[in-house]
Design a protein around this motif. Structure first.
Motif, PDB file in Angstrom:
ATOM      1  N   GLU A 205       9.872  13.206   0.872  1.00  0.00           N
ATOM      2  CA  GLU A 205      11.312  12.952   0.730  1.00  0.00           C
ATOM      3  C   GLU A 205      11.554  11.875  -0.340  1.00  0.00           C
ATOM      4  N   SER A 206      10.718  10.856  -0.302  1.00  0.00           N
ATOM      5  CA  SER A 206      10.893   9.739  -1.236  1.00  0.00           C
ATOM      6  C   SER A 206      10.601  10.169  -2.684  1.00  0.00           C
ATOM      7  N   VAL A 207       9.530  10.962  -2.884  1.00  0.00           N
ATOM      8  CA  VAL A 207       9.197  11.409  -4.246  1.00  0.00           C
ATOM      9  C   VAL A 207      10.298  12.359  -4.762  1.00  0.00           C
ATOM     10  N   PHE A 208      10.767  13.265  -3.900  1.00  0.00           N
ATOM     11  CA  PHE A 208      11.832  14.215  -4.275  1.00  0.00           C
ATOM     12  C   PHE A 208      13.100  13.466  -4.711  1.00  0.00           C
ATOM     13  N   THR A 209      13.517  12.502  -3.903  1.00  0.00           N
ATOM     14  CA  THR A 209      14.726  11.719  -4.211  1.00  0.00           C
ATOM     15  C   THR A 209      14.522  10.917  -5.499  1.00  0.00           C
ATOM     16  N   ALA A 210      13.351  10.284  -5.603  1.00  0.00           N
ATOM     17  CA  ALA A 210      13.092   9.410  -6.752  1.00  0.00           C
ATOM     18  C   ALA A 210      13.001  10.190  -8.066  1.00  0.00           C
ATOM     19  N   PHE A 211      12.639  11.470  -7.986  1.00  0.00           N
ATOM     20  CA  PHE A 211      12.618  12.297  -9.196  1.00  0.00           C
ATOM     21  C   PHE A 211      13.958  13.023  -9.389  1.00  0.00           C
ATOM     22  N   PHE A 212      15.019  12.406  -8.896  1.00  0.00           N
ATOM     23  CA  PHE A 212      16.380  12.935  -9.079  1.00  0.00           C
ATOM     24  C   PHE A 212      16.479  14.373  -8.580  1.00  0.00           C
TER      25      PHE A 212
ATOM     26  N   PRO B 228     -10.955   1.194  -9.051  1.00  0.00           N
ATOM     27  CA  PRO B 228      -9.517   1.057  -9.295  1.00  0.00           C
ATOM     28  C   PRO B 228      -9.055   1.848 -10.514  1.00  0.00           C
ATOM     29  N   VAL B 229      -7.823   2.328 -10.476  1.00  0.00           N
ATOM     30  CA  VAL B 229      -7.234   2.950 -11.662  1.00  0.00           C
ATOM     31  C   VAL B 229      -5.824   2.372 -11.824  1.00  0.00           C
ATOM     32  N   LEU B 230      -5.529   1.914 -13.044  1.00  0.00           N
ATOM     33  CA  LEU B 230      -4.190   1.344 -13.300  1.00  0.00           C
ATOM     34  C   LEU B 230      -3.225   2.492 -13.546  1.00  0.00           C
ATOM     35  N   THR B 231      -2.079   2.437 -12.896  1.00  0.00           N
ATOM     36  CA  THR B 231      -1.092   3.498 -13.095  1.00  0.00           C
ATOM     37  C   THR B 231       0.309   2.893 -13.189  1.00  0.00           C
ATOM     38  N   LYS B 232       1.217   3.644 -13.784  1.00  0.00           N
ATOM     39  CA  LYS B 232       2.593   3.133 -13.919  1.00  0.00           C
ATOM     40  C   LYS B 232       3.359   3.315 -12.617  1.00  0.00           C
ATOM     41  N   ASP B 233       4.405   2.526 -12.499  1.00  0.00           N
ATOM     42  CA  ASP B 233       5.232   2.522 -11.295  1.00  0.00           C
ATOM     43  C   ASP B 233       6.217   3.695 -11.323  1.00  0.00           C
ATOM     44  N   THR B 234       5.706   4.870 -11.022  1.00  0.00           N
ATOM     45  CA  THR B 234       6.545   6.080 -10.976  1.00  0.00           C
ATOM     46  C   THR B 234       6.302   6.755  -9.631  1.00  0.00           C
ATOM     47  N   PRO B 235       7.260   7.559  -9.136  1.00  0.00           N
ATOM     48  CA  PRO B 235       7.166   8.071  -7.760  1.00  0.00           C
ATOM     49  C   PRO B 235       5.871   8.834  -7.476  1.00  0.00           C
ATOM     50  N   GLY B 236       5.141   8.380  -6.443  1.00  0.00           N
ATOM     51  CA  GLY B 236       3.892   9.035  -6.044  1.00  0.00           C
ATOM     52  C   GLY B 236       2.705   8.637  -6.911  1.00  0.00           C
ATOM     53  N   PHE B 237       2.948   7.838  -7.944  1.00  0.00           N
ATOM     54  CA  PHE B 237       1.887   7.380  -8.868  1.00  0.00           C
ATOM     55  C   PHE B 237       1.100   8.602  -9.375  1.00  0.00           C
TER      56      PHE B 237
ATOM     57  N   ASN C 243       0.843  -1.202   0.000  1.00  0.00           N
ATOM     58  CA  ASN C 243       0.000   0.000   0.000  1.00  0.00           C
ATOM     59  C   ASN C 243       0.881   1.256   0.000  1.00  0.00           C
ATOM     60  N   THR C 244       2.145   1.117  -0.385  1.00  0.00           N
ATOM     61  CA  THR C 244       3.048   2.274  -0.364  1.00  0.00           C
ATOM     62  C   THR C 244       2.462   3.472  -1.113  1.00  0.00           C
ATOM     63  N   SER C 245       2.735   4.666  -0.580  1.00  0.00           N
ATOM     64  CA  SER C 245       2.251   5.887  -1.219  1.00  0.00           C
ATOM     65  C   SER C 245       3.200   6.372  -2.302  1.00  0.00           C
ATOM     66  N   SER C 246       4.456   5.939  -2.237  1.00  0.00           N
ATOM     67  CA  SER C 246       5.446   6.604  -3.079  1.00  0.00           C
ATOM     68  C   SER C 246       6.612   5.738  -3.520  1.00  0.00           C
ATOM     69  N   LEU C 247       6.863   4.651  -2.781  1.00  0.00           N
ATOM     70  CA  LEU C 247       8.082   3.873  -3.095  1.00  0.00           C
ATOM     71  C   LEU C 247       7.916   3.090  -4.386  1.00  0.00           C
ATOM     72  N   SER C 248       9.064   2.777  -4.993  1.00  0.00           N
ATOM     73  CA  SER C 248       9.053   2.018  -6.238  1.00  0.00           C
ATOM     74  C   SER C 248       8.564   0.587  -5.965  1.00  0.00           C
TER      75      SER C 248
ATOM     76  N   VAL D 241       0.619  14.528  -7.783  1.00  0.00           N
ATOM     77  CA  VAL D 241      -0.106  15.801  -7.893  1.00  0.00           C
ATOM     78  C   VAL D 241      -0.127  16.505  -6.528  1.00  0.00           C
ATOM     79  N   ALA D 242      -0.232  15.694  -5.460  1.00  0.00           N
ATOM     80  CA  ALA D 242      -0.391  16.269  -4.118  1.00  0.00           C
ATOM     81  C   ALA D 242       0.883  16.929  -3.586  1.00  0.00           C
ATOM     82  N   ARG D 243       2.062  16.462  -4.047  1.00  0.00           N
ATOM     83  CA  ARG D 243       3.313  17.041  -3.484  1.00  0.00           C
ATOM     84  C   ARG D 243       3.393  18.546  -3.700  1.00  0.00           C
ATOM     85  N   PRO D 244       3.270  19.037  -4.930  1.00  0.00           N
ATOM     86  CA  PRO D 244       3.338  20.500  -5.113  1.00  0.00           C
ATOM     87  C   PRO D 244       2.166  21.224  -4.433  1.00  0.00           C
TER      88      PRO D 244
END
Ligand code: NAI
Length: 289
Positions: free
Chosen positions: A242-249, A175-184, A114-119, A189-192
């Protein structure tokens, strides 16, 4: 279906209620006995409220609760067909958990986070059979929120995402299918959204209550950003940022703020700890602007 859920905090308890209501047998595990007791009480309280409102009969409520088994023994997961974790948002801890889980569960058991952000790929990589791994991301509170993101990893076997999507739909969710990218989708959208609200506060443009008020009363949002961050919990929300920021380089769009980092470090996690941006311990609910 027998479903194992690991972590009985805000999310694990809510998800357990959803799947028990859908008719599954649920084994809910937490390493912390008090968290497990709290989860049992909160699920019972939530079912009682639905019964009072006439949305559930007393008999159905008892059936749902009867399908729920609280445990601290991971050995009880040996007959699970799906195991979903909702523990701390920490990659190494989640990986270690799945190494242990995989030694116990049947070969056909689906494993999910149920991770919110991890790969999802990196959690799956800790497994012997990463092809059975997938992300199933609920929103808080799980019994109320309709959306569930379903996230296959690169390793996930063909067809599993669709099977899980249908299963989630059978639980009455969207359900919505999404790709495995930081924060899905939603947490990206919520980070900014959160970050910009904190910057507005830090720059002295408006205070928290005014920002929350403007977004809810005028902007049509159900909760303002500060109320929402306090609801999610700063332990979870800061780690996700922190995880989304790091994962987006280290893309500055997702940069965490010191204001939120200090709340996290102080243990001011929001509603769950009595204090976050707002102080709940003294009964001081978000002030009117
Ligand atoms: P929480 O802090 O309320 O609950 C986590 C629970 O996991 C605690 O009861 C803790 O004792 C238990 N735990 C930690 N490590 C464990 C381990 N190794 N084995 C067994 N139990 C363990 O956290 P919350 O809010 O329920 O979040 C859990 C997960 O769900 C995180 O990955 C988070 O990112 C994700 N999530 C959180 C949302 C939120 O709004 N809070 C929304 C959607 C996803």
């Amino acid at each position: 279906m027998i479903i194992g859920i690991i972590g009985s905090g805000a999310m694990g308890a809510g998800i357990a209620q959803v799947v028990a209501t859908a008719g599954h047998t649920v084994r809910l595990l937490d390493q912390n006995r008090q968290a497990l007791d709290r989860a049992g009480k909160s699920i019972q309280g939530s079912l009682d409220k639905l019964t009072e409102k006439g949305k559930l009969t007393a008999e159905k409520s008892a059936d749902i609760f009867g399908r729920l088994h609280l445990t601290q023994d991971i050995g009880a997961f040996n007959d699970c067909e799906l195991v979903l974790e909702a523990i701390v948002e920490d990659l190494a801890v989640k990986q270690q958990l799945f190494r242990e889980v995989e030694m116990l569960v049947p070969d056909t058991c689906i494993l999910a986070s149920n991770t919110s952000s991890l790969s999802i790929a990196s959690i799956a990589a800790a497994c012997q059979k990463p092809e059975r791994f997938i992300g199933i991301h609920f929103f808080n509170p799980a019994p109320v929120m309709q959306l569930v993101e379903v996230i296959p990893a690169v390793q996930t076997r063909v067809g599993l995402a669709e099977e899980v999507r249908d299963l989630v739909q059978s639980w009455g969710k969207q359900p919505v299918l999404t790709k495995d990218t930081p924060g899905f989708i939603v947490n990206r959208v919520a980070r900014p959204f959160y970050g910009e609200a904190i910057r507005i506060l830090e720059e002295g443009i408006a205070d928290m209550a005014t920002i929350d008020w403007a977004l809810t009363e005028l902007g049509g949002f159900r909760m303002g950003p500060f109320t929402l961050m306090d609801f999610i919990g700063h332990d979870v929300n800061y780690r996700v940022t922190e995880s989304v920021f790091t994962a987006f380089f280290f893309d500055p769009r997702f940069k965490p703020s010191f204001t939120q980092k200090r709340l996290f470090e102080a243990g001011y996690y929001g509603r769950k700890s009595g204090r976050g941006f707002y102080n709940y311990a003294e009964g001081a609910v978000p002030p009117e602007p």
